[in-house]
Design a protein around this motif. Structure first.
Motif, PDB file in Angstrom:
ATOM      1  N   VAL A 134     -15.049   5.575  -4.064  1.00  0.00           N
ATOM      2  CA  VAL A 134     -14.852   4.615  -2.966  1.00  0.00           C
ATOM      3  C   VAL A 134     -13.561   3.820  -3.177  1.00  0.00           C
ATOM      4  O   VAL A 134     -13.130   3.601  -4.297  1.00  0.00           O
ATOM      5  CB  VAL A 134     -16.031   3.610  -2.841  1.00  0.00           C
ATOM      6  CG1 VAL A 134     -17.237   4.246  -2.207  1.00  0.00           C
ATOM      7  CG2 VAL A 134     -16.384   2.970  -4.176  1.00  0.00           C
ATOM      8  N   GLU A 135     -12.984   3.411  -2.033  1.00  0.00           N
ATOM      9  CA  GLU A 135     -11.811   2.524  -2.061  1.00  0.00           C
ATOM     10  C   GLU A 135     -12.322   1.091  -2.152  1.00  0.00           C
ATOM     11  O   GLU A 135     -13.189   0.704  -1.373  1.00  0.00           O
ATOM     12  CB  GLU A 135     -11.041   2.649  -0.742  1.00  0.00           C
ATOM     13  CG  GLU A 135     -10.327   3.950  -0.567  1.00  0.00           C
ATOM     14  CD  GLU A 135      -8.843   3.826  -0.913  1.00  0.00           C
ATOM     15  OE1 GLU A 135      -8.284   2.724  -0.757  1.00  0.00           O
ATOM     16  OE2 GLU A 135      -8.281   4.837  -1.346  1.00  0.00           O
ATOM     17  N   ILE A 136     -11.813   0.325  -3.081  1.00  0.00           N
ATOM     18  CA  ILE A 136     -12.229  -1.070  -3.165  1.00  0.00           C
ATOM     19  C   ILE A 136     -11.022  -1.930  -2.835  1.00  0.00           C
ATOM     20  O   ILE A 136     -10.029  -1.930  -3.562  1.00  0.00           O
ATOM     21  CB  ILE A 136     -12.794  -1.402  -4.562  1.00  0.00           C
ATOM     22  CG1 ILE A 136     -14.043  -0.546  -4.793  1.00  0.00           C
ATOM     23  CG2 ILE A 136     -13.136  -2.892  -4.671  1.00  0.00           C
ATOM     24  CD1 ILE A 136     -14.522  -0.508  -6.208  1.00  0.00           C
ATOM     25  N   GLU A 137     -11.109  -2.622  -1.685  1.00  0.00           N
ATOM     26  CA  GLU A 137      -9.967  -3.415  -1.235  1.00  0.00           C
ATOM     27  C   GLU A 137     -10.129  -4.875  -1.639  1.00  0.00           C
ATOM     28  O   GLU A 137     -11.250  -5.351  -1.846  1.00  0.00           O
ATOM     29  CB  GLU A 137      -9.809  -3.268   0.279  1.00  0.00           C
ATOM     30  CG  GLU A 137      -9.449  -1.826   0.649  1.00  0.00           C
ATOM     31  CD  GLU A 137      -9.306  -1.620   2.143  1.00  0.00           C
ATOM     32  OE1 GLU A 137      -9.121  -2.599   2.882  1.00  0.00           O
ATOM     33  OE2 GLU A 137      -9.392  -0.447   2.554  1.00  0.00           O
ATOM     34  N   GLU A 138      -9.007  -5.553  -1.691  1.00  0.00           N
ATOM     35  CA  GLU A 138      -8.954  -6.928  -2.193  1.00  0.00           C
ATOM     36  C   GLU A 138      -9.854  -7.889  -1.425  1.00  0.00           C
ATOM     37  O   GLU A 138     -10.395  -8.834  -1.975  1.00  0.00           O
ATOM     38  CB  GLU A 138      -7.498  -7.401  -2.085  1.00  0.00           C
ATOM     39  CG  GLU A 138      -7.052  -8.213  -3.239  1.00  0.00           C
ATOM     40  CD  GLU A 138      -5.623  -8.692  -3.039  1.00  0.00           C
ATOM     41  OE1 GLU A 138      -4.985  -8.976  -4.049  1.00  0.00           O
ATOM     42  OE2 GLU A 138      -5.152  -8.777  -1.884  1.00  0.00           O
ATOM     43  N   HIS A 139     -10.021  -7.616  -0.094  1.00  0.00           N
ATOM     44  CA  HIS A 139     -10.765  -8.563   0.743  1.00  0.00           C
ATOM     45  C   HIS A 139     -12.258  -8.256   0.806  1.00  0.00           C
ATOM     46  O   HIS A 139     -12.998  -8.965   1.456  1.00  0.00           O
ATOM     47  CB  HIS A 139     -10.186  -8.569   2.160  1.00  0.00           C
ATOM     48  CG  HIS A 139     -10.361  -7.259   2.855  1.00  0.00           C
ATOM     49  ND1 HIS A 139      -9.530  -6.185   2.619  1.00  0.00           N
ATOM     50  CD2 HIS A 139     -11.279  -6.829   3.735  1.00  0.00           C
ATOM     51  CE1 HIS A 139      -9.932  -5.160   3.357  1.00  0.00           C
ATOM     52  NE2 HIS A 139     -11.000  -5.515   4.032  1.00  0.00           N
ATOM     53  N   PHE A 140     -12.724  -7.187   0.143  1.00  0.00           N
ATOM     54  CA  PHE A 140     -14.147  -6.842   0.187  1.00  0.00           C
ATOM     55  C   PHE A 140     -14.978  -7.901  -0.533  1.00  0.00           C
ATOM     56  O   PHE A 140     -14.612  -8.374  -1.619  1.00  0.00           O
ATOM     57  CB  PHE A 140     -14.407  -5.510  -0.518  1.00  0.00           C
ATOM     58  CG  PHE A 140     -14.027  -4.285   0.261  1.00  0.00           C
ATOM     59  CD1 PHE A 140     -13.341  -4.372   1.455  1.00  0.00           C
ATOM     60  CD2 PHE A 140     -14.362  -3.032  -0.226  1.00  0.00           C
ATOM     61  CE1 PHE A 140     -12.984  -3.229   2.157  1.00  0.00           C
ATOM     62  CE2 PHE A 140     -14.015  -1.879   0.471  1.00  0.00           C
ATOM     63  CZ  PHE A 140     -13.324  -1.980   1.664  1.00  0.00           C
ATOM     64  N   THR A 141     -16.128  -8.230   0.068  1.00  0.00           N
ATOM     65  CA  THR A 141     -17.146  -8.995  -0.654  1.00  0.00           C
ATOM     66  C   THR A 141     -18.214  -7.997  -1.066  1.00  0.00           C
ATOM     67  O   THR A 141     -18.663  -7.186  -0.250  1.00  0.00           O
ATOM     68  CB  THR A 141     -17.747 -10.101   0.229  1.00  0.00           C
ATOM     69  OG1 THR A 141     -16.721 -11.044   0.507  1.00  0.00           O
ATOM     70  CG2 THR A 141     -18.892 -10.808  -0.487  1.00  0.00           C
ATOM     71  N   ILE A 142     -18.601  -8.022  -2.333  1.00  0.00           N
ATOM     72  CA  ILE A 142     -19.433  -6.948  -2.879  1.00  0.00           C
ATOM     73  C   ILE A 142     -20.698  -7.522  -3.504  1.00  0.00           C
ATOM     74  O   ILE A 142     -20.651  -8.509  -4.239  1.00  0.00           O
ATOM     75  CB  ILE A 142     -18.638  -6.154  -3.949  1.00  0.00           C
ATOM     76  CG1 ILE A 142     -17.356  -5.586  -3.319  1.00  0.00           C
ATOM     77  CG2 ILE A 142     -19.496  -5.035  -4.539  1.00  0.00           C
ATOM     78  CD1 ILE A 142     -16.356  -5.053  -4.329  1.00  0.00           C
ATOM     79  N   LEU A 143     -21.826  -6.898  -3.193  1.00  0.00           N
ATOM     80  CA  LEU A 143     -23.110  -7.265  -3.805  1.00  0.00           C
ATOM     81  C   LEU A 143     -23.511  -6.142  -4.747  1.00  0.00           C
ATOM     82  O   LEU A 143     -23.559  -4.979  -4.338  1.00  0.00           O
ATOM     83  CB  LEU A 143     -24.165  -7.417  -2.697  1.00  0.00           C
ATOM     84  CG  LEU A 143     -25.627  -7.527  -3.147  1.00  0.00           C
ATOM     85  CD1 LEU A 143     -25.866  -8.858  -3.858  1.00  0.00           C
ATOM     86  CD2 LEU A 143     -26.557  -7.405  -1.948  1.00  0.00           C
ATOM     87  N   ASP A 144     -23.768  -6.474  -6.024  1.00  0.00           N
ATOM     88  CA  ASP A 144     -24.229  -5.459  -6.978  1.00  0.00           C
ATOM     89  C   ASP A 144     -25.731  -5.673  -7.189  1.00  0.00           C
ATOM     90  O   ASP A 144     -26.146  -6.636  -7.825  1.00  0.00           O
ATOM     91  CB  ASP A 144     -23.468  -5.598  -8.299  1.00  0.00           C
ATOM     92  CG  ASP A 144     -23.812  -4.484  -9.280  1.00  0.00           C
ATOM     93  OD1 ASP A 144     -24.045  -3.340  -8.829  1.00  0.00           O
ATOM     94  OD2 ASP A 144     -23.849  -4.754 -10.490  1.00  0.00           O
TER      95      ASP A 144
END
Ligand SMILES: C[S@@+](CC[C@H](N)C(=O)[O-])C[C@H]1O[C@@H](n2cnc3c(N)ncnc32)[C@H](O)[C@@H]1O
Length: 144
Positions: A16-26
Motif C-alpha cells: 500500500v501507498e502511505i501518504e503524509e496526510h493519511f490518518t491511520i488506525l492500527d
C-alpha cells in the motif's frame, strides 16, 4: 511481538501507498511498533484513510461484523490492510490446526480472505501471498 512481527509487517505494508496526510488506525496494535512506523510516514494525518491490522484478525469474535465496523469508520476510498504470518494453505494443515485451535483462532485460506472482504462490503480486493514464508496480506477499499 514488536520484533517477531517486524518482517511480515514490512512485507505487507509494501503493498500500500502511505501518504503524509493519511490518518491511520492500527487495530490490535500490541507493542506499538506498527503505529510508530506509520506515524513517521503519515505526519499530517487528517482523515481516516487506512486501517492496518497485523497478526490480530485471528482473535476477532465476529469477522464479518468486525470488518463492517472498520468499513463504517473509514472514509470513502479508504483502505483496510490485514497482514498475517499464518493462513490456511491446504484443506488440512495439521500443525497449524494444533496451534490455532486452543487459541480459538480463525484460520482462513486465500479465497476465504477474499470472500470475507467482499461480504463485509469492501471493493478493489487484493490478496497477496508470500508462499515461502506462509504470509498473507489482504487489502480492500471502502466504496466511494
Ligand atoms: C499477536 S498480537 C499482534 C500485535 C501487533 N499487531 C503486532 O503485529 O505485533 C494480537 C493483538 O490482537 C489484539 N486483539 C485480541 N483480540 C482482539 C479483538 N477482539 N479485537 C481487536 N484486537 C484484538 C490483542 O490485544 C493483541 O494486541
Amino acid at each position: 511481538m514488536n520484533m517477531s512481527h517486524s518482517s511480515v509487517t514490512d512485507w505487507g505494508l509494501k503493498h500500500v501507498e502511505i501518504e503524509e496526510h493519511f490518518t491511520i488506525l492500527d487495530v490490535g496494535c500490541g507493542g506499538g511498533r506498527t503505529i510508530e512506523k506509520l506515524a513517521a510516514l503519515a505526519r499530517r494525518g487528517m482523515v481516516l484513510k487506512l486501517v492496518t491490522a497485523v497478526e490480530t484478525q485471528y482473535y476477532w469474535p465476529d469477522l464479518v461484523k468486525d470488518m463492517q465496523e472498520i468499513l463504517r469508520v473509514l472514509k470513502p476510498g479508504g483502505t483496510l490492510i490485514v497482514i498475517a504470518e499464518s493462513y490456511k494453505k491446504r484443506a488440512y494443515d495439521r500443525r497449524q490446526r494444533l496451534v490455532m485451535k486452543p487459541l480459538r483462532s480463525t484460520n482462513l485460506g486465500v479465497n476465504e480472505h477474499r470472500e470475507l472482504f467482499s461480504t463485509a462490503g469492501f471493493t478493489d480486493i487484493q490478496i497477496f501471498e508470500e508462499r515461502t514464508k506462509g504470509w498473507i496480506c489482504g487489502i480492500g477499499k471502502k466504496p466511494v
